[in-house]
Design a protein around this motif. Structure first.
Motif, PDB file in Angstrom:
ATOM      1  N   GLN A 159     -15.298  20.642  -8.675  1.00 18.34           N
ATOM      2  CA  GLN A 159     -16.442  20.605  -9.870  1.00 18.34           C
ATOM      3  C   GLN A 159     -17.943  21.375  -9.487  1.00 18.34           C
ATOM      4  O   GLN A 159     -18.821  21.219 -10.256  1.00 18.34           O
ATOM      5  N   GLY A 160     -17.787  21.915  -8.295  1.00 14.56           N
ATOM      6  CA  GLY A 160     -19.088  22.882  -8.010  1.00 14.56           C
ATOM      7  C   GLY A 160     -20.170  22.083  -7.062  1.00 14.56           C
ATOM      8  O   GLY A 160     -21.039  22.453  -6.786  1.00 14.56           O
ATOM      9  N   HIS A 161     -20.065  20.930  -6.672  1.00 15.04           N
ATOM     10  CA  HIS A 161     -20.903  20.120  -5.735  1.00 15.04           C
ATOM     11  C   HIS A 161     -20.697  20.618  -4.478  1.00 15.04           C
ATOM     12  O   HIS A 161     -19.418  20.695  -4.047  1.00 15.04           O
ATOM     13  N   ALA A 162     -21.585  20.503  -3.707  1.00 19.19           N
ATOM     14  CA  ALA A 162     -21.619  20.784  -2.006  1.00 19.19           C
ATOM     15  C   ALA A 162     -21.682  19.577  -1.499  1.00 19.19           C
ATOM     16  O   ALA A 162     -22.428  18.542  -1.650  1.00 19.19           O
ATOM     17  N   VAL A 163     -20.217  19.134  -0.927  1.00 16.34           N
ATOM     18  CA  VAL A 163     -19.959  17.717  -0.574  1.00 16.34           C
ATOM     19  C   VAL A 163     -20.277  17.676   1.237  1.00 16.34           C
ATOM     20  O   VAL A 163     -19.471  18.655   1.821  1.00 16.34           O
ATOM     21  N   THR A 164     -20.633  16.881   1.560  1.00 11.74           N
ATOM     22  CA  THR A 164     -20.640  16.381   3.128  1.00 11.74           C
ATOM     23  C   THR A 164     -20.015  15.065   3.276  1.00 11.74           C
ATOM     24  O   THR A 164     -20.716  14.192   2.695  1.00 11.74           O
ATOM     25  N   VAL A 165     -19.348  14.866   4.002  1.00 13.45           N
ATOM     26  CA  VAL A 165     -18.453  13.764   4.014  1.00 13.45           C
ATOM     27  C   VAL A 165     -18.689  13.218   5.412  1.00 13.45           C
ATOM     28  O   VAL A 165     -18.478  13.794   6.638  1.00 13.45           O
ATOM     29  N   LEU A 166     -19.511  11.966   5.563  1.00 10.71           N
ATOM     30  CA  LEU A 166     -19.734  11.413   6.970  1.00 10.71           C
ATOM     31  C   LEU A 166     -18.776  10.110   7.160  1.00 10.71           C
ATOM     32  O   LEU A 166     -18.858   9.262   6.308  1.00 10.71           O
ATOM     33  N   ILE A 167     -17.930  10.302   8.383  1.00  9.61           N
ATOM     34  CA  ILE A 167     -16.763   9.422   8.370  1.00  9.61           C
ATOM     35  C   ILE A 167     -17.016   8.838   9.731  1.00  9.61           C
ATOM     36  O   ILE A 167     -17.159   9.495  10.968  1.00  9.61           O
ATOM     37  N   ALA A 168     -16.808   7.374   9.798  1.00 10.33           N
ATOM     38  CA  ALA A 168     -16.887   6.593  11.217  1.00 10.33           C
ATOM     39  C   ALA A 168     -15.473   6.979  11.791  1.00 10.33           C
ATOM     40  O   ALA A 168     -14.549   6.820  10.950  1.00 10.33           O
ATOM     41  N   SER A 169     -15.587   7.458  13.128  1.00 10.53           N
ATOM     42  CA  SER A 169     -14.545   8.208  13.561  1.00 10.53           C
ATOM     43  C   SER A 169     -14.395   7.477  14.960  1.00 10.53           C
ATOM     44  O   SER A 169     -14.603   8.155  16.059  1.00 10.53           O
ATOM     45  N   PRO A 170     -13.814   6.427  15.171  1.00  7.21           N
ATOM     46  CA  PRO A 170     -13.522   5.693  16.581  1.00  7.21           C
ATOM     47  C   PRO A 170     -12.632   6.451  17.713  1.00  7.21           C
ATOM     48  O   PRO A 170     -13.024   6.468  18.873  1.00  7.21           O
ATOM     49  N   GLU A 171     -11.896   7.564  16.982  1.00  4.27           N
ATOM     50  CA  GLU A 171     -11.010   8.287  17.875  1.00  4.27           C
ATOM     51  C   GLU A 171     -11.637   9.318  18.682  1.00  4.27           C
ATOM     52  O   GLU A 171     -11.126   9.936  19.418  1.00  4.27           O
ATOM     53  N   LEU A 172     -12.941   9.712  18.233  1.00  7.51           N
ATOM     54  CA  LEU A 172     -13.762  11.006  18.829  1.00  7.51           C
ATOM     55  C   LEU A 172     -13.771  10.755  20.165  1.00  7.51           C
ATOM     56  O   LEU A 172     -14.613   9.484  20.917  1.00  7.51           O
ATOM     57  N   GLY A 173     -13.774  11.591  20.969  1.00  3.73           N
ATOM     58  CA  GLY A 173     -14.161  11.820  22.355  1.00  3.73           C
ATOM     59  C   GLY A 173     -15.465  12.073  22.647  1.00  3.73           C
ATOM     60  O   GLY A 173     -16.280  12.194  23.753  1.00  3.73           O
ATOM     61  N   GLN A 174     -16.147  12.500  21.401  1.00  4.61           N
ATOM     62  CA  GLN A 174     -17.643  13.176  21.768  1.00  4.61           C
ATOM     63  C   GLN A 174     -18.440  12.561  20.415  1.00  4.61           C
ATOM     64  O   GLN A 174     -17.911  12.185  19.816  1.00  4.61           O
ATOM     65  N   PRO A 175     -19.686  12.395  20.629  1.00  2.00           N
ATOM     66  CA  PRO A 175     -20.592  12.007  19.670  1.00  2.00           C
ATOM     67  C   PRO A 175     -20.340  12.445  18.210  1.00  2.00           C
ATOM     68  O   PRO A 175     -20.422  11.629  17.237  1.00  2.00           O
ATOM     69  N   TRP A 176     -20.204  13.480  17.995  1.00  2.00           N
ATOM     70  CA  TRP A 176     -19.858  14.052  16.533  1.00  2.00           C
ATOM     71  C   TRP A 176     -18.823  15.398  16.751  1.00  2.00           C
ATOM     72  O   TRP A 176     -18.881  15.861  17.529  1.00  2.00           O
ATOM     73  N   HIS A 177     -18.230  15.417  15.460  1.00  2.00           N
ATOM     74  CA  HIS A 177     -17.469  16.736  15.170  1.00  2.00           C
ATOM     75  C   HIS A 177     -17.434  17.198  13.756  1.00  2.00           C
ATOM     76  O   HIS A 177     -17.433  16.419  12.836  1.00  2.00           O
ATOM     77  N   LEU A 178     -18.060  18.422  13.610  1.00  2.00           N
ATOM     78  CA  LEU A 178     -18.230  18.962  12.506  1.00  2.00           C
ATOM     79  C   LEU A 178     -17.060  19.910  11.898  1.00  2.00           C
ATOM     80  O   LEU A 178     -16.950  20.709  12.827  1.00  2.00           O
ATOM     81  N   GLU A 179     -16.701  19.982  10.922  1.00  2.15           N
ATOM     82  CA  GLU A 179     -15.347  20.626  10.390  1.00  2.15           C
ATOM     83  C   GLU A 179     -15.485  20.989   8.990  1.00  2.15           C
ATOM     84  O   GLU A 179     -16.198  20.423   8.003  1.00  2.15           O
ATOM     85  N   GLN A 180     -14.947  22.264   8.654  1.00  2.10           N
ATOM     86  CA  GLN A 180     -14.421  22.524   7.168  1.00  2.10           C
ATOM     87  C   GLN A 180     -13.172  21.985   6.901  1.00  2.10           C
ATOM     88  O   GLN A 180     -12.207  22.461   7.531  1.00  2.10           O
ATOM     89  N   TRP A 181     -13.128  21.258   5.870  1.00  2.00           N
ATOM     90  CA  TRP A 181     -11.685  20.546   5.301  1.00  2.00           C
ATOM     91  C   TRP A 181     -11.644  20.857   3.880  1.00  2.00           C
ATOM     92  O   TRP A 181     -12.209  20.147   3.121  1.00  2.00           O
ATOM     93  N   ASP A 182     -10.674  21.821   3.512  1.00  2.00           N
ATOM     94  CA  ASP A 182     -10.458  21.995   2.155  1.00  2.00           C
ATOM     95  C   ASP A 182     -11.755  22.404   1.424  1.00  2.00           C
ATOM     96  O   ASP A 182     -11.795  21.913   0.334  1.00  2.00           O
ATOM     97  N   GLY A 183     -12.651  23.083   1.964  1.00  2.00           N
ATOM     98  CA  GLY A 183     -13.641  23.601   1.445  1.00  2.00           C
ATOM     99  C   GLY A 183     -14.698  22.499   1.257  1.00  2.00           C
ATOM    100  O   GLY A 183     -16.135  22.633   0.672  1.00  2.00           O
ATOM    101  N   ILE A 184     -14.706  21.519   1.971  1.00  2.00           N
ATOM    102  CA  ILE A 184     -15.598  20.217   2.119  1.00  2.00           C
ATOM    103  C   ILE A 184     -16.060  20.386   3.729  1.00  2.00           C
ATOM    104  O   ILE A 184     -15.442  20.345   4.530  1.00  2.00           O
ATOM    105  N   GLN A 185     -17.480  19.878   3.694  1.00  2.00           N
ATOM    106  CA  GLN A 185     -17.989  19.844   5.052  1.00  2.00           C
ATOM    107  C   GLN A 185     -17.846  18.168   5.667  1.00  2.00           C
ATOM    108  O   GLN A 185     -18.178  17.373   4.948  1.00  2.00           O
ATOM    109  N   VAL A 186     -17.074  18.051   6.718  1.00  2.00           N
ATOM    110  CA  VAL A 186     -16.704  16.657   7.367  1.00  2.00           C
ATOM    111  C   VAL A 186     -17.410  16.451   8.546  1.00  2.00           C
ATOM    112  O   VAL A 186     -17.137  17.350   9.519  1.00  2.00           O
ATOM    113  N   LEU A 187     -18.207  15.733   8.480  1.00  2.00           N
ATOM    114  CA  LEU A 187     -18.864  15.141   9.837  1.00  2.00           C
ATOM    115  C   LEU A 187     -18.445  13.904  10.227  1.00  2.00           C
ATOM    116  O   LEU A 187     -18.684  12.834   9.652  1.00  2.00           O
TER     117      LEU A 187
END
Length: 428
Positions: A31-59
């Motif tokens: 619908q044309g919105h700029a979306v940033t998803v902030l997700i709690a991720s216990p599996e990460l080996g580093q403090p954060w990981h930023l990615e593009q997922w299906d046109g969505i910014q996921v942190l």
């Protein structure tokens, strides 16, 4: 709008919450919105990981492990989860990001501090999506009394309610719970559950190659936990052992999964098959092999709930056989829309009779599949949910955003800079 969407579940997790957040974020972007998803991720080996997922910014932000652990460890981990998210958010490239609206998803009840920090920095309105009312349902289920643990969880829940400018509950019956409580200042509305229509890409579970081949299949796909009260579904299978044309397929995981498997084996239920959890993209292929969807909620529930699996059955044109708590809004919906049968007696004999009646209905009523599909499109689409949320946020932005922001205040430092120590209100 620039939307921050906060949750503790997102793909590659396969839970119903992860699927809902996936579909919601995709629709925001569509619908044309700029979306940033902030997700709690216990599996990460580093403090954060930023990615593009299906046109969505996921942190993805590293947090303590909250899934598949005991209750005490889970409570402690969820308590510290938002502060871990904020600490790692400050280290990420999005530490100074600003948004036009913040949306967060409950369960869990512990994400309020993250929403508060982003809301304060961005001076933007907030929308809380409530999918179950905790800790009330846990008291109903007998999992806790109204002692200190209850009051602790209640204070956390009340805090997140007060942070929201708009609260979306999933059924009209939930509105009464919030009126006159800590959330009374917020705009309350019904935000129906949603599920995107997905194509049939096949399924790793094959009924044709199983002992249930050629039968009318009652399927249950999803969490198998205490809240579902699934023992009665095995009672149902036992009542229908004499019918060689009927089979039961249970697909998923949960705290009760192993016990249910063992119980079915002990009873000698050769009309029942259990399968492990599958990828959500395989669900359409699974349902294409089945005839009736099963819904179960423990009858001790007193709150209203429309499970995500009900939506998935409707979308797949499967009528439902439901055993749920009396008074649940889902009872009237199933009966009024004529999309299945529903039992509130928690009686296996009544449920078995209704199962037989539903199978007979499928032979006589050729329109039931179309009614199920129409209901899914009419009430439970991601497009409708996103339009409702974005309109509510825009309304708050246009001169109505004053209640919570006036209390929280704006800050110039990175998001979460003063959130190092957890503070929860004692108001109950």
């Amino acid at each position: 709008m620039r939307i921050a969407l906060i949750a503790d579940a997102f793909p590659p997790l396969r839970s119903s919450g992860a699927v809902q957040l996936r579909d919601l974020s995709r629709e925001f972007a569509r619908q044309g919105h700029a979306v940033t998803v902030l997700i709690a991720s216990p599996e990460l080996g580093q403090p954060w990981h930023l990615e593009q997922w299906d046109g969505i910014q996921v942190l993805r932000l590293r947090t303590p492990k909250t899934k598949d652990v005991n209750y005490v460890r889970r409570t402690v981990a969820e308590f510290f989860m938002p502060y871990a998210m904020l600490r790692n958010l400050r280290r990420s490239p999005l530490a100074h990001a600003s948004f036009d609206g913040v949306v967060w998803y409950s369960p869990t009840i512990f994400l309020g501090p993250v929403a508060r920090a982003i809301k304060a920095r961005s001076a933007c309105p907030s929308y809380l999506i409530i999918r179950d009312i905790f800790p009330e349902w846990a008291v109903d289920m007998g999992l806790m009394g109204r002692g200190l643990p209850y009051h602790f969880f209640k204070s956390v829940a009340n805090r997140q309610y007060r942070l929201a400018d708009v609260i979306g509950v999933q059924t009209p019956g939930n509105l009464a719970y919030f009126q006159g409580r800590a959330a009374a200042h917020a705009n309350l509305e019904v935000l129906h559950n949603w599920l995107a229509d997905t194509p049939d890409r096949g399924c790793s579970v094959s009924v044709q190659r199983s002992t249930l081949s050629g039968r009318k299949i009652f399927v249950y796909a999803g969490n198998m936990g205490i809240a579902q009260g699934m023992g009665i579904l095995l009672d149902l299978a036992e009542r229908l052992l004499h019918r060689a044309d009927v089979g039961f397929l249970f697909v998923g995981r949960g705290s009760d999964a192993r016990r249910l498997r063992d119980d079915a084996a002990r009873r000698g239920l050769d009309n029942v098959i259990f399968c492990d959890e599958i990828d959500p993209d395989e669900i359409p292929g699974l349902y294409a092999q089945c005839h009736v969807g099963l819904v179960a909620l423990d009858p001790r529930h007193k709150t209203h709930n429309i499970p995500g699996k009900f939506l998935s059955y409707m979308q797949a044109s499967l009528p439902v056989l439901a055993n749920i708590n009396a008074g649940n809004d889902l009872v009237g919906l199933i009966q009024e829309m004529r999309v299945g049968r529903v039992c509130t007696d928690n009686c296996a004999d009544v449920l078995a009779a209704q199962a037989a009646e539903l199978l007979a209905d499928l032979e006589r009523d050729r329109e039931v599949a179309a009614r199920c599909k129409a209901l899914a499109k009419q009430m439970f689409s991601p497009a409708a949910a996103v339009s409702q949320i974005s309109q509510a946020l825009e309304y708050e932005r246009q001169g109505n955003f004053k209640r919570n922001f006036g209390r929280v205040g704006a800050r110039s430092e990175p998001v979460g800079a003063d959130e190092a120590t957890p503070q929860y209100s004692s108001e109950l």
